[in-house]
Write a protein that holds these residues in place. Structure first.
Motif, PDB file in Angstrom:
ATOM      1  N   CYS A  37     -34.490  16.405  66.031  1.00 39.34           N
ATOM      2  CA  CYS A  37     -33.772  16.415  64.765  1.00 39.34           C
ATOM      3  C   CYS A  37     -32.357  16.915  65.002  1.00 39.34           C
ATOM      4  CB  CYS A  37     -34.473  17.286  63.737  1.00 39.34           C
ATOM      5  SG  CYS A  37     -34.419  19.047  64.155  1.00 39.34           S
ATOM      6  N   LYS A  62     -30.380   6.188  55.846  1.00 40.08           N
ATOM      7  CA  LYS A  62     -31.538   6.695  55.102  1.00 40.08           C
ATOM      8  C   LYS A  62     -32.032   5.645  54.108  1.00 40.08           C
ATOM      9  CE  LYS A  62     -33.028  10.795  52.603  1.00 40.08           C
ATOM     10  NZ  LYS A  62     -32.608  12.044  51.961  1.00 40.08           N
ATOM     11  N   GLY A  65     -34.100   3.214  55.647  1.00 40.27           N
ATOM     12  CA  GLY A  65     -35.362   3.763  56.144  1.00 40.27           C
ATOM     13  C   GLY A  65     -35.362   4.096  57.622  1.00 40.27           C
ATOM     14  N   GLN A  68     -34.597   9.940  58.194  1.00 39.63           N
ATOM     15  CA  GLN A  68     -35.072  10.710  57.048  1.00 39.63           C
ATOM     16  C   GLN A  68     -34.468  12.092  57.131  1.00 39.63           C
ATOM     17  OE1 GLN A  68     -39.222  10.095  57.598  1.00 39.63           O
ATOM     18  NE2 GLN A  68     -39.455  11.683  59.140  1.00 39.63           N
ATOM     19  N   TYR A  78     -31.753  15.939  59.786  1.00 37.56           N
ATOM     20  CA  TYR A  78     -32.089  14.519  59.881  1.00 37.56           C
ATOM     21  C   TYR A  78     -32.866  14.237  61.157  1.00 37.56           C
ATOM     22  CZ  TYR A  78     -28.922  13.581  56.043  1.00 37.56           C
ATOM     23  OH  TYR A  78     -28.316  13.566  54.815  1.00 37.56           O
ATOM     24  N   CYS A  79     -33.714  13.217  61.073  1.00 37.77           N
ATOM     25  CA  CYS A  79     -34.422  12.725  62.247  1.00 37.77           C
ATOM     26  C   CYS A  79     -34.690  11.233  62.061  1.00 37.77           C
ATOM     27  CB  CYS A  79     -35.731  13.491  62.472  1.00 37.77           C
ATOM     28  SG  CYS A  79     -36.923  13.317  61.155  1.00 37.77           S
ATOM     29  N   ASN A  81     -36.793   8.052  61.432  1.00 39.42           N
ATOM     30  CA  ASN A  81     -38.039   7.718  60.754  1.00 39.42           C
ATOM     31  C   ASN A  81     -38.832   6.855  61.737  1.00 39.42           C
ATOM     32  OD1 ASN A  81     -40.022   6.225  59.305  1.00 39.42           O
ATOM     33  ND2 ASN A  81     -38.949   6.678  57.393  1.00 39.42           N
ATOM     34  N   LYS A  82     -39.756   7.487  62.448  1.00 41.27           N
ATOM     35  CA  LYS A  82     -40.430   6.821  63.575  1.00 41.27           C
ATOM     36  C   LYS A  82     -41.210   5.582  63.159  1.00 41.27           C
ATOM     37  CE  LYS A  82     -40.418  10.872  66.422  1.00 41.27           C
ATOM     38  NZ  LYS A  82     -41.108  11.871  67.154  1.00 41.27           N
ATOM     39  N   GLU A  83     -41.833   5.609  62.006  1.00 44.02           N
ATOM     40  CA  GLU A  83     -42.604   4.440  61.551  1.00 44.02           C
ATOM     41  C   GLU A  83     -41.680   3.237  61.332  1.00 44.02           C
ATOM     42  OE1 GLU A  83     -45.189   3.063  57.672  1.00 44.02           O
ATOM     43  OE2 GLU A  83     -45.172   5.198  58.198  1.00 44.02           O
ATOM     44  N   ASN A  84     -40.579   3.449  60.620  1.00 47.69           N
ATOM     45  CA  ASN A  84     -39.647   2.351  60.371  1.00 47.69           C
ATOM     46  C   ASN A  84     -38.862   1.972  61.621  1.00 47.69           C
ATOM     47  OD1 ASN A  84     -40.419   1.965  57.743  1.00 47.69           O
ATOM     48  ND2 ASN A  84     -38.807   3.245  56.892  1.00 47.69           N
ATOM     49  N   TRP A  85     -38.628   2.936  62.511  1.00 47.37           N
ATOM     50  CA  TRP A  85     -37.948   2.636  63.777  1.00 47.37           C
ATOM     51  C   TRP A  85     -38.791   1.671  64.601  1.00 47.37           C
ATOM     52  CZ3 TRP A  85     -33.176   2.919  65.241  1.00 47.37           C
ATOM     53  CH2 TRP A  85     -32.855   2.841  66.593  1.00 47.37           C
TER      54      TRP A  85
END
Length: 108
Positions: A37, A62, A65, A68, A78-79, A81-85
């Motif tokens: 992050c 953001k 997506g 986040q 901030y980091c 968003n691993k699912e959307n990445w």
């Protein structure tokens, strides 16, 4: 011939591409990809832009997506968003394979 509607996948790829369509946003994504992050204040000290401009770029990422944020006033962390990445990686990969397989236009 009737017009074809855009697919949800085409719209999603375009949304990801638009969000990634600025060099500062690429730098932000690279920075976040190399650590778990990052705080808004830390990024503003590293990147060559004003804090308000950084906020606009982070909001674009953001909204798409790709990142986040966690707000714990007075800081924002901030980091990726691993699912959307992963979704973006998969969609772009499939898109580039599909496009590279089309060979009906020669430049010769």
């Amino acid at each position: 011939m009737p017009k074809k509607e855009l697919t949800a996948e085409q719209e999603q790829i375009a949304r990801f591409a638009k969000a990634m369509g600025h060099p500062i946003r690429i730098a932000i994504l690279e920075m976040l990809a190399n650590q778990s992050c990052c705080y808004h204040g830390d990024m503003s000290e590293i990147l060559p832009i004003a804090k308000s401009t950084l906020s606009q770029h982070l909001n674009e990422l953001k909204d798409a997506g790709l990142v986040q944020g966690t707000i714990t006033l007075p800081t924002v962390k901030y980091c990726i968003n691993k699912e959307n990445w992963e979704k973006a990686k998969s969609m772009f990969s499939a898109f580039f394979v599909e496009v590279s397989n089309e060979d009906n236009c020669s430049t010769k």
